[in-house]
Design an enzyme around this catalytic site. Structure first.
Site: not given
Ligand code: GLA
Length: 386
Positions: A35-36, A38, A126, A128, A160, A172, A221
């Site tokens: 997590e975090h 990418d 995800s 979006s 995005e 995602d 974020y």
């Protein structure tokens, strides 16, 4: 209300637009670990869900995109021949993808579209990315363009980043385009090479939606990304060849971390240790060592909570309750944080009883009725055959 099926979407479209559409879908995702990482060129291990966003589409003679959202009962139109700017709503995801597709050289056709999702926005699964990928797939198909999944994922991410204004990484959109049935994908976010990691039928992936979505998610974020950039700028002064936190090892951070401000050190420590955990978790999963996989998932949560500070009381509670349920190997928050979902690795024999143990206690303590479901990894974006 019973959720609508793709067949219902087809009929709704026919009734509204008076012609037959073609249908596409793109899935949401759950990330098992990583997590975090990418946007730090690191490693992630997401799986596509069997829950998806569906788009019914038929071409028009002009360059207008006309979209109806079944979930929101809302409409918008955008003329691709005219300049477009963000309106800070769901239509930005659609328009952003159309604009990025055109920028990358595709000449799109105007289209009537109807969108329906079983993923609610802000649920941390995800939605979006699923909207972007399903719309992108649909627009390319209508234009008769060949589909390159990696290009589509990058285009959706750019939409995005640039049109919606969320500086997300590639995870995602990548998994929504590339999901493999029955598998998670180990993705190297620098080379963008991915390898399927089969999920052993002896275990289940249980997703718990806390039903909270804290407003700070988006702004925090982008702040975390900035902290990581600061860490890279400082560490690259003393460690050779550091372009991203991916390039820093745990021992290197231990040696050189003292020169970082406390908060920046915590952020870097999460990312650097998380990258290591992802690779270890893949090795453990492939060896059938679920106890070790679970331990790494637990450590990931602690690191996100204490060093990266992206958890919240509801996620922490859900994780704690899940860990005490029988047959649970490990549990952690999944996705960007500040609400959304947790993911737990559970022995298949115990999976059925899980929701009845975790759900009522969570509801009693928070007043929120969680959504808990077992996730079977599904395929990436594509046409729907009815
Ligand atoms: C969000 C972003 C992803 C990733 C995760 C955290 O889901 O869209 O790119 O950064 O948060 O791992």
């Amino acid at each position: 209300m019973t959720p609508l099926s793709p067949n219902d979407l087809l009929h709704l479209f026919e009734r509204r637009f008076g012609r037959q559409p073609i249908l596409f879908r793109a899935p949401g995702r759950v990330n098992l670990i990583g997590e975090h990482t990418d946007y730090n060129d690191g490693f992630v291990l997401p799986a596509a869900l069997d829950l998806a966003t569906y788009v019914a589409v038929a071409p028009r003679e002009d360059r207008v995109i006309q979209v109806h959202s079944v979930n929101l009962n809302a409409d918008f139109t955008a003329d691709l021949g005219q300049p477009q700017s963000p309106v800070h709503g769901w239509s930005d995801y659609v328009v952003g993808v159309a604009l990025e597709l055109e920028k990358s050289g595709h000449r799109l056709k105007g289209s009537d579209m109807m969108v329906m999702s079983v993923l609610s926005m802000g649920s941390g699964l995800s939605a979006s990315a699923a909207l972007e990928a399903s719309v992108g797939y649909a627009l390319l198909s209508v234009a008769g363009a060949p589909i390159n999944r990696l290009d589509l994922a990058k285009i959706c991410q750019r939409a995005e980043n640039e049109f919606v204004g969320m500086r997300c990484g590639i995870m995602d959109q990548f998994i929504s385009c590339h999901g493999v049935e029955g598998c998670a994908l180990l993705l190297d976010c620098r080379s963008l090479e991915a390898r399927p990691v089969p999920i052993d039928p002896k275990v289940r992936i249980l997703v718990c939606n806390t039903m909270v979505h804290h407003q700070l998610a988006g702004s925090e974020y982008n702040l975390r990304r900035r902290d990581c950039e600061t860490a890279v700028a400082l560490l690259s002064q003393t460690i050779d060849g550091v372009r991203a936190l991916r390039d820093v090892s745990v021992p290197e951070l231990e040696t050189h971390g003292a020169r970082l401000p406390q908060t920046i050190l915590k952020r870097a420590r999460h990312v650097v240790t998380e990258n290591k955990r992802v690779l270890e978790a893949v090795a453990a999963l492939e060896a059938g060592d679920f106890i070790e996989t679970g331990r790494l998932m637990n450590a990931s949560h602690e690191s996100l909570r204490d060093d990266y500070n992206v958890s919240c009381p509801e996620l922490d509670l859900m994780v704690e309750l899940s860990r005490t349920a029988p047959g649970v190997y490990g549990s952690r928050m999944t996705g960007g944080g500040f609400g959304g979902c947790t993911v737990s690795l559970v022995d298949a024999a115990a999976a059925e009883g899980f929701a009845d143990i975790v759900g009522p206690t969570y509801e009693k303590e928070t007043g929120l009725k969680p959504m808990i479901f077992s996730c079977y990894p599904g395929r990436g974006a594509g046409p729907v055959v009815l």
